[in-house]
Motif scaffolding. Structure first.
Motif, PDB file in Angstrom:
ATOM      1  N   GLY A   1     -14.608  17.040 -12.127  1.00  0.00           N
ATOM      2  CA  GLY A   1     -15.069  15.658 -12.131  1.00  0.00           C
ATOM      3  C   GLY A   1     -15.746  15.364 -10.808  1.00  0.00           C
TER       4      GLY A   1
ATOM      5  N   SER B   1     -13.492  11.528 -15.986  1.00  0.00           N
ATOM      6  CA  SER B   1     -14.600  10.648 -15.659  1.00  0.00           C
ATOM      7  C   SER B   1     -14.024   9.300 -15.237  1.00  0.00           C
ATOM      8  CB  SER B   1     -15.565  10.515 -16.834  1.00  0.00           C
ATOM      9  OG  SER B   1     -16.802  10.010 -16.349  1.00  0.00           O
TER      10      SER B   1
ATOM     11  N   ILE C   1     -21.909  10.094 -12.314  1.00  0.00           N
ATOM     12  CA  ILE C   1     -21.045  10.045 -13.498  1.00  0.00           C
ATOM     13  C   ILE C   1     -21.830  10.388 -14.755  1.00  0.00           C
ATOM     14  CG2 ILE C   1     -19.724   8.478 -14.983  1.00  0.00           C
ATOM     15  CD1 ILE C   1     -18.959   7.039 -12.293  1.00  0.00           C
TER      16      ILE C   1
ATOM     17  N   GLU D   1     -21.010  13.598 -17.044  1.00  0.00           N
ATOM     18  CA  GLU D   1     -20.662  13.484 -18.469  1.00  0.00           C
ATOM     19  C   GLU D   1     -21.648  14.286 -19.330  1.00  0.00           C
ATOM     20  OE1 GLU D   1     -20.004   9.360 -19.569  1.00  0.00           O
ATOM     21  OE2 GLU D   1     -18.190   9.240 -18.319  1.00  0.00           O
TER      22      GLU D   1
END
Lengths: 281, 281
Positions: B161, B212, B241, B245
């Motif tokens: 992440g 996330s 982010i 993703e």
């Protein structure tokens, strides 16, 4: 065949930990109780049971275990909402309802109704307590193994001890469980030669707590890390521990032995020391 | 003065957590129950109550609180030995005996007597489980923030992440609570430009779990660390982010949002994912 018959009668009970949250409370508690029995248990976690559908699913799993095992499963549950716990209570398991058992008498005693809300103080991300815990974890990581002298004035406690005496896991546990900002600092041969605390620690002497350990246990732990090294040799371990204890004694630092103590026990002991200073009774 | 009278009638109840060990079970459990009441409590830990003298001392403290508060203290106790719990039960507090309440029905159900031994599986330093937990903590620390590609094959899970999405505290909690070897690896702008996972992770794709987080929450967290930096800017957080993703989606990596979840909740969710793989039902 008698053997196989015997085996089936002593097959492990299935234990369920059913929770609307993480299940950590049900599991921690269930373990404490089950440890009182000299038996093996097959353990199944059912966390996040927070809808009727999931509660029925849990019920089915418990009944399936009953059908397979031929004996009642044990169910530790922390379902706050009555409609969820009412579903699970219908199972063929032995239902230990941790909430209802204590909440109802408490409602009587306190003269107020419980809120029946899901989610515990310990895991609510908005709470001051949670934020303190996360801040403490970051602090302990940044101040692991003497990495940084910065902001040591913000530490609640500074653990010292020879390498592998248990400082790091204890610091992290203090932070994670109690929100205690725990720095840790190794005592190394340089310190022993100078016969002094690392200079960065001197201003914070009142916050220091020492860990010591039996030499043979330390040698064992170090040998797992660096087999056959001088670092791990019993003689060297004995020397370092002896010098570290001399140093702590001279400096008037409290310490305890970590030899037979778990990190939970070491942390709880240190916490008592810190708290009784802040709040003498 | 009516105000002061009102205040005294709503003064916080004193709650005691009395244990022969660390008190963590009593406290974890007591918190769960007390959170159901919208009241403030004054909480006092009494760990390591493992002798009659200490039990009498605990009894005295509870009775003192009663005398001072003018209302019954609440006592959550996990004293395994009957002779200790018999002493504390004599107090003027409301006694919630977590062990006896459940151990006796369990003795009936299981058809065996409990051993009444002090010390829980979770904290017994000789147990396999304890050793696994300590090993997992060391592993997670050595593999924090992509520090090492070594022995990644030994990881139970690899968290990925963007920076400050919650990987480090979650890894440590997984290790500490469950003995899960959790490595963690940051996803950084270089990875987004190459549109690929860090190469060291490719062989272990099946173990990867992503975190996330909402962009505004991430910006808030990063601003606490580096106020006003590009790193913390909302625009940059949104970019990172979004890219992370996209990358996880492309690589078929499961992920969850950590935005409103505590580390306990994230860890329990990941644990379910890992376990259901190993043991499909």
């Amino acid at each position: 065949m008698p053997t196989s018959v015997d085996r089936s009668t002593v097959s492990a009970r299935t234990v369920f930990f059913v929770s609307d949250g993480t299940g950590i409370t049900a599991e921690t508690f269930g373990h404490s109780v089950l440890t009182q029995f000299d038996l093996r248990f097959k353990q199944i976690r059912l966390p996040f049971i927070d809808t009727l559908d999931k509660a029925h699913d849990a019920l089915r799993k418990i009944n399936d275990a009953f059908a397979i095992d031929g004996q009642r499963p044990i169910v530790f549950s922390t379902l706050v909402k009555a409609e969820l716990s009412d579903v699970v209570r219908l199972s063929k398991g032995m239902h230990m309802d941790l909430i209802q058992t204590f909440v109802e008498p408490l409602e009587q005693e306190l003269g107020v109704k419980s809120t029946h809300t899901i989610g515990r103080s310990h895991t609510s991300t908005d709470s001051e307590e949670y934020k303190n815990r996360i801040e403490a974890i970051n602090f302990s990581l940044a101040h692991d193994d003497g990495q940084s002298n910065k902001n040591l004035s913000g530490a609640d406690v500074i653990l010292v001890g020879v390498s592998r005496s248990g400082k790091t896991p204890t610091s992290l546990f203090l932070a994670m469980q109690y929100g205690i900002k725990a720095a840790n600092y190794p005592l190394i041969p340089d310190d022993f030669e100078r016969e002094k605390l690392p200079s960065g620690l001197v201003p914070y002497k009142s916050k220091i707590f020492g860990l010591s350990i039996a030499a043979d246990r330390l040698a064992e732990i170090r040998n797992e890390r660096l087999p056959g090294s001088k670092y791990a040799a019993l003689e060297n371990c004995r020397y370092e521990i002896n010098e570290a204890e001399k140093l702590m004694r001279r400096e008037g630092i409290r310490w305890m032995s970590s030899t037979t103590k778990s990190i939970e026990e070491i942390a709880a002991t240190i916490l008592q020391e810190i708290k009784s200073e802040q709040r003498p009774d």
